[in-house]
Design a protein around this motif. Structure first.
Motif, PDB file in Angstrom:
ATOM      1  N   ILE A   1       0.841  -1.202   0.000  1.00 13.44           N
ATOM      2  CA  ILE A   1       0.000   0.000   0.000  1.00 13.44           C
ATOM      3  C   ILE A   1       0.875   1.250   0.000  1.00 13.44           C
ATOM      4  CG2 ILE A   1      -1.658   1.340   1.365  1.00 13.44           C
ATOM      5  CD1 ILE A   1      -2.755  -1.352   2.410  1.00 13.44           C
ATOM      6  N   GLN A   2       1.919   1.254   0.826  1.00 11.94           N
ATOM      7  CA  GLN A   2       2.826   2.412   0.871  1.00 11.94           C
ATOM      8  C   GLN A   2       3.452   2.666  -0.495  1.00 11.94           C
ATOM      9  OE1 GLN A   2       5.325   0.757   3.924  1.00 11.94           O
ATOM     10  NE2 GLN A   2       4.480   2.066   5.542  1.00 11.94           N
ATOM     11  N   GLN A   3       3.915   1.599  -1.117  1.00 13.16           N
ATOM     12  CA  GLN A   3       4.577   1.723  -2.422  1.00 13.16           C
ATOM     13  C   GLN A   3       3.616   2.229  -3.488  1.00 13.16           C
ATOM     14  OE1 GLN A   3       5.612  -1.913  -4.757  1.00 13.16           O
ATOM     15  NE2 GLN A   3       7.731  -1.178  -4.536  1.00 13.16           N
ATOM     16  N   GLN A   4       2.399   1.685  -3.515  1.00 13.64           N
ATOM     17  CA  GLN A   4       1.420   2.109  -4.520  1.00 13.64           C
ATOM     18  C   GLN A   4       1.002   3.562  -4.309  1.00 13.64           C
ATOM     19  OE1 GLN A   4       0.564   0.492  -7.215  1.00 13.64           O
ATOM     20  NE2 GLN A   4       1.697  -1.370  -6.691  1.00 13.64           N
ATOM     21  N   HIS A   5       0.899   3.980  -3.049  1.00 19.93           N
ATOM     22  CA  HIS A   5       0.552   5.376  -2.782  1.00 19.93           C
ATOM     23  C   HIS A   5       1.669   6.303  -3.245  1.00 19.93           C
ATOM     24  CE1 HIS A   5      -0.087   9.024  -0.211  1.00 19.93           C
ATOM     25  NE2 HIS A   5      -1.315   8.848  -0.650  1.00 19.93           N
ATOM     26  N   GLU A   6       2.899   5.910  -3.032  1.00 19.90           N
ATOM     27  CA  GLU A   6       4.035   6.703  -3.511  1.00 19.90           C
ATOM     28  C   GLU A   6       4.007   6.843  -5.032  1.00 19.90           C
ATOM     29  OE1 GLU A   6       7.527   4.810  -2.083  1.00 19.90           O
ATOM     30  OE2 GLU A   6       7.203   5.367   0.022  1.00 19.90           O
ATOM     31  N   ARG A   7       3.486   5.838  -5.706  1.00 15.07           N
ATOM     32  CA  ARG A   7       3.398   5.859  -7.173  1.00 15.07           C
ATOM     33  C   ARG A   7       2.154   6.588  -7.684  1.00 15.07           C
ATOM     34  NH1 ARG A   7       4.959  -0.502  -8.496  1.00 15.07           N
ATOM     35  NH2 ARG A   7       7.166  -0.359  -7.898  1.00 15.07           N
ATOM     36  N   GLY A   8       1.359   7.132  -6.752  1.00 14.53           N
ATOM     37  CA  GLY A   8       0.213   7.938  -7.164  1.00 14.53           C
ATOM     38  C   GLY A   8      -1.147   7.336  -6.919  1.00 14.53           C
ATOM     39  N   ALA A   9      -1.214   6.143  -6.338  1.00 14.42           N
ATOM     40  CA  ALA A   9      -2.509   5.515  -6.095  1.00 14.42           C
ATOM     41  C   ALA A   9      -3.245   6.206  -4.954  1.00 14.42           C
ATOM     42  CB  ALA A   9      -2.336   4.033  -5.783  1.00 14.42           C
ATOM     43  N   ALA A  10      -4.556   6.334  -5.110  1.00 14.02           N
ATOM     44  CA  ALA A  10      -5.401   6.764  -4.003  1.00 14.02           C
ATOM     45  C   ALA A  10      -5.711   5.535  -3.153  1.00 14.02           C
ATOM     46  CB  ALA A  10      -6.692   7.378  -4.529  1.00 14.02           C
ATOM     47  N   VAL A  11      -5.900   5.754  -1.854  1.00 16.98           N
ATOM     48  CA  VAL A  11      -6.205   4.643  -0.943  1.00 16.98           C
ATOM     49  C   VAL A  11      -7.437   5.024  -0.132  1.00 16.98           C
ATOM     50  CG1 VAL A  11      -5.341   3.081   0.830  1.00 16.98           C
ATOM     51  CG2 VAL A  11      -3.726   4.179  -0.743  1.00 16.98           C
ATOM     52  N   ALA A  12      -8.429   4.131  -0.106  1.00 11.45           N
ATOM     53  CA  ALA A  12      -9.667   4.390   0.627  1.00 11.45           C
ATOM     54  C   ALA A  12      -9.929   3.269   1.615  1.00 11.45           C
ATOM     55  CB  ALA A  12     -10.842   4.510  -0.344  1.00 11.45           C
ATOM     56  N   SER A  13     -10.101   3.613   2.890  1.00 14.04           N
ATOM     57  CA  SER A  13     -10.447   2.611   3.901  1.00 14.04           C
ATOM     58  C   SER A  13     -11.927   2.722   4.224  1.00 14.04           C
ATOM     59  CB  SER A  13      -9.614   2.793   5.170  1.00 14.04           C
ATOM     60  OG  SER A  13      -9.937   3.996   5.829  1.00 14.04           O
ATOM     61  N   LEU A  14     -12.558   1.589   4.402  1.00 11.09           N
ATOM     62  CA  LEU A  14     -13.974   1.526   4.721  1.00 11.09           C
ATOM     63  C   LEU A  14     -14.147   1.091   6.174  1.00 11.09           C
ATOM     64  CD1 LEU A  14     -15.203  -0.344   1.500  1.00 11.09           C
ATOM     65  CD2 LEU A  14     -14.761   2.103   1.829  1.00 11.09           C
ATOM     66  N   CYS A  15     -14.765   1.939   6.969  1.00 11.34           N
ATOM     67  CA  CYS A  15     -15.070   1.616   8.362  1.00 11.34           C
ATOM     68  C   CYS A  15     -13.805   1.173   9.112  1.00 11.34           C
ATOM     69  CB  CYS A  15     -16.155   0.541   8.402  1.00 11.34           C
ATOM     70  SG  CYS A  15     -16.837   0.183  10.037  1.00 11.34           S
ATOM     71  N   LEU A  16     -13.780  -0.067   9.623  1.00 15.63           N
ATOM     72  CA  LEU A  16     -12.655  -0.557  10.416  1.00 15.63           C
ATOM     73  C   LEU A  16     -11.391  -0.767   9.590  1.00 15.63           C
ATOM     74  CD1 LEU A  16     -14.547  -3.200  12.591  1.00 15.63           C
ATOM     75  CD2 LEU A  16     -14.032  -0.826  13.160  1.00 15.63           C
ATOM     76  N   GLY A  17     -11.493  -0.676   8.284  1.00 16.11           N
ATOM     77  CA  GLY A  17     -10.300  -0.742   7.435  1.00 16.11           C
ATOM     78  C   GLY A  17      -9.325   0.372   7.740  1.00 16.11           C
ATOM     79  N   ALA A  18      -9.790   1.403   8.472  1.00 22.52           N
ATOM     80  CA  ALA A  18      -8.925   2.522   8.850  1.00 22.52           C
ATOM     81  C   ALA A  18      -7.740   2.058   9.700  1.00 22.52           C
ATOM     82  CB  ALA A  18      -9.727   3.575   9.610  1.00 22.52           C
ATOM     83  N   PHE A  19      -7.920   0.978  10.466  1.00 19.97           N
ATOM     84  CA  PHE A  19      -6.819   0.483  11.305  1.00 19.97           C
ATOM     85  C   PHE A  19      -5.659   0.009  10.430  1.00 19.97           C
ATOM     86  CE2 PHE A  19     -10.213   0.390  14.404  1.00 19.97           C
ATOM     87  CZ  PHE A  19      -9.576   0.671  15.603  1.00 19.97           C
TER      88      PHE A  19
END
Length: 330
Positions: free
Chosen positions: A99-117
């Protein structure tokens, strides 16, 4: 094409989040094609294993692809994981660097409810706003003190990081993302097709204040119990600190540390919660409820009530009291 990676975590995961995300983005493509426009999303279930069992093997999910084969994605959806947060994070540790690597490459990341942890465990949310289910707000704050938790919010957004509030409010975040990528017209069409209340911004009306007692400070717990049993009375912080035989400054510090609220905030929340119960179940008018919970200044009560619940007392009563609603409709 926008590549959407719907994660399939290990453990007890929200099947509704996974299937619902897949269906909504797929239906956007169907709506676009019906309007003679090109499909927009390529949606894939992305996992750590070829098969992931759920609900004591009642269901099995077979991801389309494993994370090692996803070179680049545009949007990552993290569903709610219902296991104990620390256990869920440990079990899904392999997702974190990806997830860290994909975000660095420009990906958006969305957590749903408890996915925030799981998203917070990447450290990407440090110093940024975040929403999650209001029932786990205290646990989240303890685990991730660097994250700015906004437990009344349905959606937060900053730096290509999106989070949603509790349970089915994930649908509001998906609609928000659809509007960003496909436009307002498609988001409205989707909201109508799925009967979703678009543009809902707060989960405050759903929050139940349960008086945080998961601590070991017995004198403070006794004061909490006194406040809850005597909320109709008027008392001061000095009186409560005297009852606990603790100096005022130390009492206030220990109370805030144990409950997460100042003494006056706690008293207000207990009174508001009592008023909510009355609005939900009784036929009292608004002023009767206000006086019954120990408020004399009706204007002050209305201000605090709106701040806590996001609704006026009348709006709250009309929303949740079936007896009142039926009487009005008659």
């Amino acid at each position: 094409m926008i590549h959407v990676s719907v994660l399939v975590p290990l453990g007890h995961t929200s099947l509704v989040n996974i299937e619902g995300s897949h269906q909504i983005f797929s239906d956007v493509n169907n709506f676009l094609v019906a309007k003679q426009r090109a499909p927009l999303f390529k949606v894939q279930l992305v996992g750590l294993n070829r098969e992931t069992s759920q609900r004591n093997r009642l269901f099995t999910i077979q991801p389309d692809i494993l994370i090692g084969s996803v070179r680049k994605t545009d949007l990552i959806i993290i569903p709610a994981i219902h296991d104990a947060p620390a256990e869920a994070i440990a079990r899904n540790q392999d997702f974190i660097p990806w997830i860290q690597q994909q975000h660095e490459r420009g990906a958006a990341v969305a957590s749903l409810c408890l996915g925030a942890f799981l998203l917070a465990a990447t450290n990407l949310l440090d110093g940024k706003p975040c929403a999650t289910h209001w029932m786990v707000a205290r646990t989240f704050r303890e685990m991730f003190p660097k994250v700015h938790l906004m437990d009344d919010r349905i959606i937060t957004e900053e730096d290509q990081l999106y989070t949603s509030g509790g349970a089915y409010s994930y649908l509001n975040l998906l609609l928000y993302l659809v509007e960003k990528y496909a436009g307002r017209d498609i988001a409205i069409l989707l909201a109508k097709a799925y009967a979703i209340d678009i543009d809902r911004q707060s989960q405050s009306p759903f929050i139940i204040f349960e008086g945080q007692k998961a601590h070991n400070d017995e004198p403070i717990r006794k004061i909490q119990e006194y406040i809850e049993a005597s909320y109709q009375e008027k008392f001061t912080v000095d009186q409560l600190s005297d009852m606990s035989a603790i100096g005022r400054r130390t009492f206030e510090r220990r109370f805030k540390k144990s409950t997460g609220n100042t003494v006056m905030e706690y008293i207000q929340r207990i009174k508001i919660e009592a008023a909510k119960r009355d609005f939900e179940t009784s036929t009292k008018n608004v002023n009767e409820v206000i006086y019954d919970v120990g408020y004399i200044d009706t204007k002050a009560f209305r201000t605090v009530f709106k701040k806590v619940t996001g609704l006026t007392p009348l709006e709250y009563r009309n929303k949740y009291n079936r007896q009142i609603t039926n009487t009005v409709n008659e």
